[in-house]
Enzyme design. Structure first.
Site, short mmCIF file in Angstrom:
data_model
loop_
_atom_site.label_atom_id
_atom_site.label_comp_id
_atom_site.label_asym_id
_atom_site.label_seq_id
_atom_site.Cartn_x
_atom_site.Cartn_y
_atom_site.Cartn_z
N CYS A 1 -20.02 1.04 -3.40
CA CYS A 1 -20.10 0.29 -4.67
C CYS A 1 -21.37 0.55 -5.48
CB CYS A 1 -19.96 -1.19 -4.36
SG CYS A 1 -18.44 -1.55 -3.46
N PHE B 1 -16.78 -10.16 -5.82
CA PHE B 1 -18.21 -9.96 -5.52
C PHE B 1 -18.49 -9.96 -4.02
CE2 PHE B 1 -17.84 -12.06 -9.66
CZ PHE B 1 -18.49 -11.13 -10.46
N ASP C 1 0.85 -1.18 0.00
CA ASP C 1 0.00 0.00 0.00
C ASP C 1 0.89 1.24 0.00
OD1 ASP C 1 -3.23 0.24 0.79
OD2 ASP C 1 -2.04 2.09 0.97
N PHE D 1 -32.67 -8.77 -1.75
CA PHE D 1 -32.55 -7.43 -2.32
C PHE D 1 -33.89 -6.82 -2.70
CE2 PHE D 1 -28.22 -5.78 -2.48
CZ PHE D 1 -27.64 -6.80 -1.76
N ASN E 1 -23.77 -5.34 -9.94
CA ASN E 1 -24.13 -4.29 -8.99
C ASN E 1 -25.30 -3.44 -9.49
OD1 ASN E 1 -22.38 -5.11 -7.08
ND2 ASN E 1 -20.93 -3.42 -7.27
N GLY F 1 -26.70 2.35 -0.48
CA GLY F 1 -25.58 3.29 -0.36
C GLY F 1 -24.30 2.49 -0.41
N GLY G 1 -37.10 0.46 1.75
CA GLY G 1 -36.81 1.36 2.86
C GLY G 1 -36.08 2.58 2.38
N GLU H 1 -19.46 -6.33 2.00
CA GLU H 1 -18.94 -5.85 3.28
C GLU H 1 -19.79 -6.49 4.39
OE1 GLU H 1 -18.19 -1.69 3.66
OE2 GLU H 1 -17.40 -1.56 1.63
N LYS I 1 -24.66 0.16 5.97
CA LYS I 1 -25.40 -1.08 6.24
C LYS I 1 -24.84 -1.68 7.53
CE LYS I 1 -22.83 -4.63 3.75
NZ LYS I 1 -22.92 -5.65 2.71
C1 UGA Z 1 -22.10 -4.78 -3.03
C2 UGA Z 1 -22.46 -6.12 -3.71
O1 UGA Z 1 -23.55 -6.71 -3.00
C3 UGA Z 1 -21.26 -7.06 -3.68
O2 UGA Z 1 -21.58 -8.26 -4.37
C4 UGA Z 1 -20.10 -6.37 -4.38
O3 UGA Z 1 -18.93 -7.18 -4.38
C5 UGA Z 1 -19.78 -5.06 -3.66
O4 UGA Z 1 -20.96 -4.22 -3.69
C6 UGA Z 1 -18.66 -4.39 -4.40
O5 UGA Z 1 -18.83 -4.02 -5.57
O6 UGA Z 1 -17.56 -4.31 -3.86
P1 UGA Z 1 -21.85 -3.98 -0.51
O7 UGA Z 1 -21.51 -2.64 -1.06
O8 UGA Z 1 -21.02 -4.56 0.58
O9 UGA Z 1 -21.81 -5.07 -1.68
O10 UGA Z 1 -23.33 -3.88 0.02
P2 UGA Z 1 -24.72 -4.62 -0.25
O11 UGA Z 1 -24.90 -5.71 0.70
O12 UGA Z 1 -24.87 -4.92 -1.69
O13 UGA Z 1 -25.73 -3.44 0.14
C7 UGA Z 1 -25.70 -2.22 -0.60
C8 UGA Z 1 -26.76 -1.29 -0.08
O14 UGA Z 1 -28.05 -1.75 -0.45
C9 UGA Z 1 -26.79 -1.10 1.43
O15 UGA Z 1 -26.93 0.29 1.69
C10 UGA Z 1 -28.02 -1.85 1.87
O16 UGA Z 1 -28.60 -1.32 3.03
C11 UGA Z 1 -28.93 -1.66 0.67
N1 UGA Z 1 -29.97 -2.71 0.52
C12 UGA Z 1 -29.61 -4.01 0.35
C13 UGA Z 1 -31.31 -2.35 0.53
O17 UGA Z 1 -31.65 -1.15 0.67
N2 UGA Z 1 -32.26 -3.32 0.38
C14 UGA Z 1 -31.93 -4.62 0.21
O18 UGA Z 1 -32.85 -5.45 0.07
C15 UGA Z 1 -30.58 -4.97 0.20
#
Ligand code: UGA
Length: 482
Positions: free
Chosen positions: A264, A153, A31, A253, A212, A261, A257, A156, A328
């Site tokens: 990604c 993929f 890094d 998904f 995504n 955010g 609500g 977090e 999240k």
């Molecule tokens: C996301 C993807 O899910 C991963 O597969 C991907 O590797 C990652 O981006 C990336 O590109 O690095 P992540 O950003 O950790 O992962 O978060 P998610 O679990 O996807 O949630 C994203 C947002 O969607 C959160 O704010 C969560 O609260 C919101 N969300 C999720 C909803 O509002 N409703 C849902 O039903 C699910």
């Protein structure tokens, strides 16, 4: 055995480096931030990710994993170099690729043997081809350098599991040697059954961003249905349950609500729009502008509702207690966090805002120092006129509404994530609001209605023949809440 370097040890890189060590490889993480490299070398993970500190510290102590700042050292050390640097939003939402180019500029001229460079960062389609040209310019005479793309993929909050048990592996390759090397790296997950998709460079780049974009589309779809539910008295959570029973759609998904955010989904949707527009194919992804717009509207809606709950007026005033700052649960990441966005907007309007988050206080305070952060949920709700539940941490479901009713001044809670059980809040005298979800006190079961256990043994009535009646509605509700 192959030796691995991981360039860029942020969220993705640190997890990948520890994961590679766990798979048995000798790993060097690099890094350009000496403080970050020093922390990781001491076995400390500078962000919140369940299970990662233990994994990383274990392999640092065992000697299989180390961190440094020298790309020259990485060039001499490894056979496979993973690029895990950031690709943050730049002009007009397009991804800024400068860290990728800087990594290649620092690495490639110093290579001393044939090797494979593997891109893991999320990039606009066409990036790998441009990087291939740069590598050809920089590679020392007689050294053959291959480039592959292997998008990540991981989620977090579940990063360790997702790294060690990927639900699919995508290898964008141009040579059999590159495919062979990647199969060596991922021998363990492949043996455990992870599906492998072998493809070319542009397909691998697009797979990542379209995944995504699709997830964002699902969330905004259900949130647009929530907007209709709010107008019509329909219930978006039941709607989502019913849609989800169709396995072509699936329930995941479809959590309506406050919207998505993080570092990604929002960035990748906008970067895909920017790239498609650059390619002259803006129309192909026009719908993504709506996906983004629906998502932004959810935050505005919560701000508007909060102001209304506080009585509206030209100069709004009042105290807002906020549960959640991370984008999240299980994360301290506040990048484009809907929760923090709402909190800062309300503060900017002139409201007195206090926030509690189980893990993200430090990261949130660093970007929003104007907000007040409390050490507990109860302290955040102290004398609050309105309470907002903005990040669905598991522990918020265990809060004691009776106690909190005594702590807060007002009695309204808005569950902007639709994950709290309204019952105990209503029972404690709260005015419980949700986002497109119907909230009603559970009606006690009349004696004539069989208990769920008895009911489940009875044949279902033919649905089409059952006229809607209060009793049927009650049965549906009992079934849902049982
Ligand atoms: C996301 C993807 O899910 C991963 O597969 C991907 O590797 C990652 O981006 C990336 O590109 O690095 P992540 O950003 O950790 O992962 O978060 P998610 O679990 O996807 O949630 C994203 C947002 O969607 C959160 O704010 C969560 O609260 C919101 N969300 C999720 C909803 O509002 N409703 C849902 O039903 C699910």
């Amino acid at each position: 055995m192959l030796r691995i370097s991981v360039i860029g040890t942020g969220y993705l890189g640190a997890t990948h480096a520890a994961g590679m060590a766990e798979l048995g490889f000798e790993v060097l993480g690099v890094d350009n931030n000496p403080a970050k490299a020093a922390a990781l070398s001491a076995g400390r993970v500078p962000f919140h990710e369940p299970g990662l500190p233990e994994l990383l510290a274990g392999h640092v102590a065992g000697g299989r994993l180390r961190f440094g700042t020298s790309l020259v050292e990485a060039a001499r050390f490894a056979d496979v170099h993973f690029l895990c640097v950031g690709t943050p939003p730049g002009v007009n939402g397009a991804a800024d690729l400068s860290q990728l180019y800087a990594a290649l500029d620092g690495l490639v001229p110093h290579l001393t043997r044939n090797c494979l460079i593997v891109g893991k960062s999320t990039v606009p389609v066409g990036t790998a081809e441009a990087l291939t040209a740069r590598i050809a310019e920089l590679a020392p005479e007689g050294i053959s350098v291959d480039l592959a793309w292997n998008p990540e993929f991981l989620r977090e909050g579940h990063a360790v599991f997702d790294t060690l048990h990927p639900n699919r592996l995508v290898f964008g390759v141009t040579t059999p040697d590159a495919e062979w090397a990647l199969r060596q790296v991922y021998t363990t997950p492949i043996a455990a059954g992870a599906p492998v998709v072998i493809t070319n460079l542009p397909t691998s780049e697009l797979i990542k961003v379209s995944a995504n974009a699709f997830l964002a589309t699902k969330i905004s779809f259900i949130n647009s249905m929530a907007e209709l539910c709010e107008l019509t008295g329909a219930d978006v959570t039941l709607l989502a349950d019913a849609l989800g029973h169709d396995d072509r759609i699936g329930r995941k998904f479809l959590g309506a609500g406050l919207g998505y955010g993080g570092g990604c989904l929002p960035k990748d949707v906008r970067a895909l729009i920017a790239r498609a527009t650059e390619l002259g194919a803006g129309e192909s992804v026009d719908f993504l502008r709506d996906i983004d717009a629906v998502n932004v509207r959810r935050r505005e809606r919560v701000v508007r509702d909060t102001l209304e709950l506080l009585g509206g007026g030209i100069q709004p005033s009042g105290r807002v207690g906020i549960l959640g700052a991370a984008f999240k649960p299980l994360s301290d990441d506040v990048r484009d966090s809907p929760a923090l966005d709402v909190a800062t907007r309300l503060h900017a309007i002139g409201l007195d805002v206090t926030v509690f988050d189980p893990a993200a206080t430090a990261t949130a305070r660093a970007v929003a120092p104007q907000l007040v952060f409390a050490a507990t949920a109860a302290a955040a709700l102290h004398e609050a006129d309105v309470v907002l539940h903005l990040t669905e941490w598991r522990e918020f479901r265990d809060l004691d509404p009776v106690f909190l009713r005594k702590v807060a001044r007002g009695r309204t809670i808005l569950d902007a994530r639709n994950t709290l059980d309204p019952e105990p809040w209503l029972a404690a005298g709260w005015d419980f609001r949700a986002m497109g979800r119907l909230v009603e006190a559970r009606t006690p079961l009349p004696k004539s209605v069989p208990s769920p256990a008895v009911r489940d043994r009875q044949p279902e009535p033919a649905r089409a023949l059952v006229a809607p009646s209060p009793l049927n509605r009650l049965r549906a509700r009992v079934r849902r809440t049982a």
